[in-house]
Design a protein around this motif. Structure first.
Motif, PDB file in Angstrom:
ATOM      1  N   MET A   1       0.809  -1.218   0.000  1.00  0.00           N
ATOM      2  CA  MET A   1       0.000   0.000   0.000  1.00  0.00           C
ATOM      3  C   MET A   1       0.844   1.270   0.000  1.00  0.00           C
ATOM      4  O   MET A   1       0.367   2.326  -0.388  1.00  0.00           O
ATOM      5  CB  MET A   1      -0.893   0.019   1.248  1.00  0.00           C
ATOM      6  N   HIS A   2       2.085   1.159   0.450  1.00  0.00           N
ATOM      7  CA  HIS A   2       2.874   2.369   0.629  1.00  0.00           C
ATOM      8  C   HIS A   2       3.452   2.863  -0.692  1.00  0.00           C
ATOM      9  O   HIS A   2       3.508   2.133  -1.691  1.00  0.00           O
ATOM     10  CB  HIS A   2       4.005   2.109   1.633  1.00  0.00           C
ATOM     11  N   LEU A   3       3.886   4.107  -0.691  1.00  0.00           N
ATOM     12  CA  LEU A   3       4.577   4.692  -1.822  1.00  0.00           C
ATOM     13  C   LEU A   3       6.071   4.482  -1.688  1.00  0.00           C
ATOM     14  O   LEU A   3       6.599   4.348  -0.581  1.00  0.00           O
ATOM     15  CB  LEU A   3       4.313   6.206  -1.878  1.00  0.00           C
ATOM     16  N   ASN A   4       6.746   4.461  -2.824  1.00  0.00           N
ATOM     17  CA  ASN A   4       8.210   4.587  -2.812  1.00  0.00           C
ATOM     18  C   ASN A   4       8.485   6.059  -2.549  1.00  0.00           C
ATOM     19  O   ASN A   4       8.408   6.893  -3.460  1.00  0.00           O
ATOM     20  CB  ASN A   4       8.782   4.135  -4.150  1.00  0.00           C
ATOM     21  N   SER A   5       8.742   6.402  -1.292  1.00  0.00           N
ATOM     22  CA  SER A   5       8.822   7.808  -0.888  1.00  0.00           C
ATOM     23  C   SER A   5      10.068   8.479  -1.453  1.00  0.00           C
ATOM     24  O   SER A   5      11.079   7.828  -1.720  1.00  0.00           O
ATOM     25  CB  SER A   5       8.801   7.921   0.640  1.00  0.00           C
TER      26      SER A   5
END
Length: 311
Positions: A1-5
């Protein structure tokens, strides 16, 4: 679910002369903090295993991430927060559709209640910092830095319950970077890891007295404590005032607001300069936080109480 920040070069004072420092900007995750990584991974696994609802105890950030994940997964979320979690954070969690309960004065109280609640509801309990799947999610931040080809010679991070610490070390190990040390920062009054390492046994703080409420676990995870004897971890503390000053300096330099919990890590270049300047390419994990605004930072800045807090 996370972004590649985003991974961005650090501006002074977060990089010292002669350094090429990097910032891993997890403050820009959809749920506002690095918790999006591990909590999202853990919620997804629980639902895939058949969970029809999730329960999470949180000082704010893990609860917000759990509520965000539950909404994306289409299951109800019940978030238990302590009294120290501010009303704006509670309202933000509720706005995602979660049921919010307030229980106890600190996270440990909320956790005990949430475990009972999960049992009563037949829901899955999502621990905010002490679960191997959660650590695996947090480890992805190191995977991303390595995949980007960026070289770094230390990692600076904040410690609350120790989930981020455990995840970062897991990420370093699986990328063959066991030699890269970690600087683990806590605020005075919430330094359960630092005090445990001084005692050489895992201790429970009598109370949380720091304003960095999202660092407010009175007892650090067992695995995080053990890793400090297996891995090159340097534990340091900063005062609340130093953490707030770092947050304000970060807002000026990088135009992003973060909580004092994140400010603990950001304060390291200024407060522990002799340690920090040993490295040529430090990586600072900008863990973020939803419980912050310019007004709250300025309010904390104007509070005299923390100015006299000794380290």
């Amino acid at each position: 679910m996370h972004l590649n920040s985003p991974l961005v070069p650090a501006l002074p004072p977060f990089a010292l002369p002669g350094q090429r420092g990097w910032l891993k900007m997890d403050a820009l995750q959809p749920a506002g903090s690095f918790k999006h990584r591990g909590v999202g991974r853990l919620c997804s696994a629980k639902v895939a295993a058949g969970a029809k609802a999730i329960v999470c105890a949180s000082g704010g950030n893990a609860g917000y991430a759990a509520a965000w994940a539950a909404r994306a997964l289409g299951v109800p979320a019940h978030i238990v927060v302590p009294e120290s979690t501010g009303l704006p954070v509670r309202e933000a969690i509720a706005a995602l559709g979660a049921q919010v309960q307030v229980h106890g004065s600190v996270w440990d109280d909320a956790h005990a209640h949430a475990v009972r609640l999960a049992d009563e509801l037949g829901a899955a309990y999502v621990h905010p910092f002490d679960d191997p799947l959660l650590w695996d999610g947090h480890a992805t931040l190191i995977d991303e830095v390595v995949a980007a080809g960026m070289r770094f010679d230390c990692v600076v991070l904040a410690v609350g319950g120790g989930g981020l610490l455990a995840g970062v070390i897991a990420g370093l190990r699986r990328n063959g970077l066991e030699h890269v040390p970690v600087i683990a920062a806590e605020t005075v009054g919430a330094a359960s890891l630092h005090e445990s390492l001084k005692a050489r046994e895992r201790i429970t703080l009598p109370a949380i007295t720091s304003i960095a409420g999202t660092l407010g676990a009175k007892r650090v995870a067992q695995r995080a404590f053990e890793l400090c004897f297996e891995y090159p971890v340097q534990s340091v503390t900063v005062t609340d005032g130093e953490a707030v000053d770092a947050c304000l300096a970060f807002a000026d330099a990088h135009r992003v607001l973060v909580e004092p919990a994140c400010g603990a890590a950001l304060a390291v270049p200024m407060v522990h300069r002799a340690l920090f300047e040993q490295f040529k390419a430090p990586l600072i994990e900008v863990c973020g936080g939803v419980g912050v605004s310019l007004d709250t930072l300025n309010e904390w800045k104007g509070t005299a109480a923390w100015k006299t807090t000794p380290r």
